[in-house]
Scaffold this motif. Sequence first.
Motif, PDB file in Angstrom:
ATOM      1  N   LEU A  15      13.203   6.718   7.307  1.00 31.45           N
ATOM      2  CA  LEU A  15      12.168   5.718   7.580  1.00 31.45           C
ATOM      3  C   LEU A  15      12.541   4.395   6.935  1.00 31.45           C
ATOM      4  O   LEU A  15      13.100   4.358   5.829  1.00 31.45           O
ATOM      5  CB  LEU A  15      10.815   6.184   7.039  1.00 31.45           C
ATOM      6  CG  LEU A  15      10.137   7.357   7.739  1.00 31.45           C
ATOM      7  CD1 LEU A  15       8.756   7.581   7.119  1.00 31.45           C
ATOM      8  CD2 LEU A  15      10.011   7.124   9.228  1.00 31.45           C
ATOM      9  N   ASN A  16      12.203   3.296   7.622  1.00 28.25           N
ATOM     10  CA  ASN A  16      12.543   1.985   7.068  1.00 28.25           C
ATOM     11  C   ASN A  16      11.403   1.385   6.242  1.00 28.25           C
ATOM     12  O   ASN A  16      11.391   0.189   5.964  1.00 28.25           O
ATOM     13  CB  ASN A  16      12.975   1.019   8.180  1.00 28.25           C
ATOM     14  CG  ASN A  16      11.891   0.812   9.231  1.00 28.25           C
ATOM     15  OD1 ASN A  16      10.710   1.067   8.990  1.00 28.25           O
ATOM     16  ND2 ASN A  16      12.292   0.334  10.404  1.00 28.25           N
ATOM     17  N   PHE A  17      10.458   2.220   5.861  1.00 25.22           N
ATOM     18  CA  PHE A  17       9.442   1.817   4.893  1.00 25.22           C
ATOM     19  C   PHE A  17       9.114   3.041   4.043  1.00 25.22           C
ATOM     20  O   PHE A  17       9.291   4.179   4.491  1.00 25.22           O
ATOM     21  CB  PHE A  17       8.190   1.263   5.596  1.00 25.22           C
ATOM     22  CG  PHE A  17       7.424   2.298   6.382  1.00 25.22           C
ATOM     23  CD1 PHE A  17       6.349   2.982   5.809  1.00 25.22           C
ATOM     24  CD2 PHE A  17       7.760   2.586   7.705  1.00 25.22           C
ATOM     25  CE1 PHE A  17       5.642   3.928   6.527  1.00 25.22           C
ATOM     26  CE2 PHE A  17       7.052   3.536   8.431  1.00 25.22           C
ATOM     27  CZ  PHE A  17       5.992   4.208   7.836  1.00 25.22           C
ATOM     28  N   PRO A  18       8.677   2.851   2.812  1.00 23.34           N
ATOM     29  CA  PRO A  18       8.464   3.991   1.924  1.00 23.34           C
ATOM     30  C   PRO A  18       7.165   4.733   2.215  1.00 23.34           C
ATOM     31  O   PRO A  18       6.151   4.127   2.561  1.00 23.34           O
ATOM     32  CB  PRO A  18       8.425   3.353   0.536  1.00 23.34           C
ATOM     33  CG  PRO A  18       7.958   1.953   0.778  1.00 23.34           C
ATOM     34  CD  PRO A  18       8.521   1.552   2.112  1.00 23.34           C
ATOM     35  N   VAL A  19       7.210   6.041   2.068  1.00 19.98           N
ATOM     36  CA  VAL A  19       6.002   6.851   2.114  1.00 19.98           C
ATOM     37  C   VAL A  19       5.255   6.637   0.800  1.00 19.98           C
ATOM     38  O   VAL A  19       5.863   6.673  -0.273  1.00 19.98           O
ATOM     39  CB  VAL A  19       6.354   8.347   2.274  1.00 19.98           C
ATOM     40  CG1 VAL A  19       5.100   9.217   2.225  1.00 19.98           C
ATOM     41  CG2 VAL A  19       7.117   8.567   3.580  1.00 19.98           C
ATOM     42  N   PRO A  20       3.945   6.376   0.849  1.00 19.41           N
ATOM     43  CA  PRO A  20       3.193   6.209  -0.407  1.00 19.41           C
ATOM     44  C   PRO A  20       3.415   7.387  -1.349  1.00 19.41           C
ATOM     45  O   PRO A  20       3.504   8.539  -0.923  1.00 19.41           O
ATOM     46  CB  PRO A  20       1.737   6.146   0.069  1.00 19.41           C
ATOM     47  CG  PRO A  20       1.836   5.595   1.459  1.00 19.41           C
ATOM     48  CD  PRO A  20       3.092   6.175   2.037  1.00 19.41           C
ATOM     49  N   ALA A  21       3.504   7.087  -2.638  1.00 21.83           N
ATOM     50  CA  ALA A  21       3.828   8.109  -3.637  1.00 21.83           C
ATOM     51  C   ALA A  21       2.871   9.301  -3.571  1.00 21.83           C
ATOM     52  O   ALA A  21       3.284  10.443  -3.766  1.00 21.83           O
ATOM     53  CB  ALA A  21       3.811   7.480  -5.026  1.00 21.83           C
ATOM     54  N   CYS A  22       1.612   9.040  -3.269  1.00 26.55           N
ATOM     55  CA  CYS A  22       0.616  10.118  -3.251  1.00 26.55           C
ATOM     56  C   CYS A  22       0.819  11.089  -2.089  1.00 26.55           C
ATOM     57  O   CYS A  22       0.216  12.172  -2.073  1.00 26.55           O
ATOM     58  CB  CYS A  22      -0.794   9.538  -3.212  1.00 26.55           C
ATOM     59  SG  CYS A  22      -1.120   8.476  -1.786  1.00 26.55           S
ATOM     60  N   TRP A  23       1.682  10.724  -1.129  1.00 31.06           N
ATOM     61  CA  TRP A  23       1.913  11.586   0.032  1.00 31.06           C
ATOM     62  C   TRP A  23       3.321  12.179   0.057  1.00 31.06           C
ATOM     63  O   TRP A  23       3.670  12.893   0.989  1.00 31.06           O
ATOM     64  CB  TRP A  23       1.708  10.806   1.336  1.00 31.06           C
ATOM     65  CG  TRP A  23       0.291  10.328   1.540  1.00 31.06           C
ATOM     66  CD1 TRP A  23      -0.832  10.751   0.907  1.00 31.06           C
ATOM     67  CD2 TRP A  23      -0.130   9.321   2.478  1.00 31.06           C
ATOM     68  NE1 TRP A  23      -1.933  10.081   1.368  1.00 31.06           N
ATOM     69  CE2 TRP A  23      -1.531   9.194   2.341  1.00 31.06           C
ATOM     70  CE3 TRP A  23       0.526   8.517   3.409  1.00 31.06           C
ATOM     71  CZ2 TRP A  23      -2.279   8.296   3.098  1.00 31.06           C
ATOM     72  CZ3 TRP A  23      -0.215   7.630   4.163  1.00 31.06           C
ATOM     73  CH2 TRP A  23      -1.613   7.523   4.013  1.00 31.06           C
ATOM     74  N   ARG A  24       4.138  11.914  -0.954  1.00 32.83           N
ATOM     75  CA  ARG A  24       5.549  12.306  -0.881  1.00 32.83           C
ATOM     76  C   ARG A  24       5.785  13.802  -1.026  1.00 32.83           C
ATOM     77  O   ARG A  24       6.881  14.275  -0.744  1.00 32.83           O
ATOM     78  CB  ARG A  24       6.357  11.534  -1.926  1.00 32.83           C
ATOM     79  CG  ARG A  24       6.562  10.082  -1.529  1.00 32.83           C
ATOM     80  CD  ARG A  24       7.347   9.302  -2.522  1.00 32.83           C
ATOM     81  NE  ARG A  24       7.302   7.876  -2.219  1.00 32.83           N
ATOM     82  CZ  ARG A  24       7.599   6.925  -3.076  1.00 32.83           C
ATOM     83  NH1 ARG A  24       7.971   7.251  -4.316  1.00 32.83           N
ATOM     84  NH2 ARG A  24       7.522   5.652  -2.722  1.00 32.83           N
ATOM     85  N   SER A  25       4.785  14.539  -1.427  1.00 32.90           N
ATOM     86  CA  SER A  25       4.936  15.996  -1.496  1.00 32.90           C
ATOM     87  C   SER A  25       4.378  16.681  -0.253  1.00 32.90           C
ATOM     88  O   SER A  25       4.453  17.904  -0.129  1.00 32.90           O
ATOM     89  CB  SER A  25       4.227  16.541  -2.745  1.00 32.90           C
ATOM     90  OG  SER A  25       2.829  16.277  -2.671  1.00 32.90           O
ATOM     91  N   TYR A  26       3.825  15.900   0.682  1.00 35.88           N
ATOM     92  CA  TYR A  26       3.209  16.479   1.873  1.00 35.88           C
ATOM     93  C   TYR A  26       4.276  17.050   2.813  1.00 35.88           C
ATOM     94  O   TYR A  26       5.372  16.508   2.944  1.00 35.88           O
ATOM     95  CB  TYR A  26       2.389  15.428   2.622  1.00 35.88           C
ATOM     96  CG  TYR A  26       1.075  15.055   1.978  1.00 35.88           C
ATOM     97  CD1 TYR A  26       0.802  15.388   0.647  1.00 35.88           C
ATOM     98  CD2 TYR A  26       0.109  14.363   2.691  1.00 35.88           C
ATOM     99  CE1 TYR A  26      -0.410  15.043   0.059  1.00 35.88           C
ATOM    100  CE2 TYR A  26      -1.108  14.014   2.116  1.00 35.88           C
ATOM    101  CZ  TYR A  26      -1.354  14.352   0.799  1.00 35.88           C
ATOM    102  OH  TYR A  26      -2.548  14.008   0.216  1.00 35.88           O
ATOM    103  N   THR A  27       3.937  18.115   3.494  1.00 34.11           N
ATOM    104  CA  THR A  27       4.825  18.730   4.485  1.00 34.11           C
ATOM    105  C   THR A  27       4.792  17.917   5.774  1.00 34.11           C
ATOM    106  O   THR A  27       3.729  17.470   6.209  1.00 34.11           O
ATOM    107  CB  THR A  27       4.384  20.173   4.775  1.00 34.11           C
ATOM    108  OG1 THR A  27       4.475  20.937   3.569  1.00 34.11           O
ATOM    109  CG2 THR A  27       5.266  20.816   5.832  1.00 34.11           C
TER     110      THR A  27
END
Length: 272
Positions: free
Chosen positions: A146-158
Amino acid sequence: MEAARTGRVKHAGKFICAQLSNHGFQVRQGWKGVLPTRVKAAIRSDLVHLYGVAEEQIDVALEADDKSRAAGLARYGDDKSGRAPVMNDRIMIRAQPGQALNIGGAQIHMPDGAIMSIDTSTAGLHEAKGIILVENEEVFYRFERLNFPVPACWRSYTVVFRGKAHVARQDTCEDWLRGLDVPVIAFPDFDLAGLVFAAAVPRVSGLLWPGVARLEEMLKRAGRKDLFEAQSTYLDKASRLEEPFADAAGTLIKSGRGLNQEAFLNLAGRAA
């Protein structure tokens, strides 16, 4: 065999149309309805005398398992008689980079970019803090780019893929989502229809996107007017979406453009 047994056709494909035509009963592809008695009898005769089907076999109602190719081969001697796609009733999942999948109490670490296809019973054992639902197959496979970061609070989501009829059926996926007690984050195509459909996803509570400023920039650079215009029937529904979809919908409407999800991939590397 089903038509000869019941006298009804649920969906006339090319082969069925040809067989009916041979007996003077012309229908278009996709036709469904009741067969004349003489045509039903003629089909039955063909099965017995031309194809060697035992007459008693015709009168046996189809069972659920007969839809698989293996069952079709075992029961009818023809694997093609089982038409159900092998990947029905399966869920496609993957972990985000550096994360593990938790299934049945076990932590499963997979290579970067690897995906897992699991049946619905195994999917019921999946333990996730949340789900990111991806509507595009290429983005699902290359989510780490992805060319933008996933918010930190969602980075463990499947990460879960939904939308391809013979790989990740929408109804199967949505039934599974309804049974979860975790937040679902939508990552759709950024066009009118994509946002409207995303807002209707079971348990949806968030939208994965780069924000208004970045989306405006991408729409100017890679947005498609034809995509927006082709989905004008969704304009009213999109204009009435609430958060977390309202800002994204407003940005699309203001620009008069739509954006395919592949535009969010950086094929040269990972997101910052």
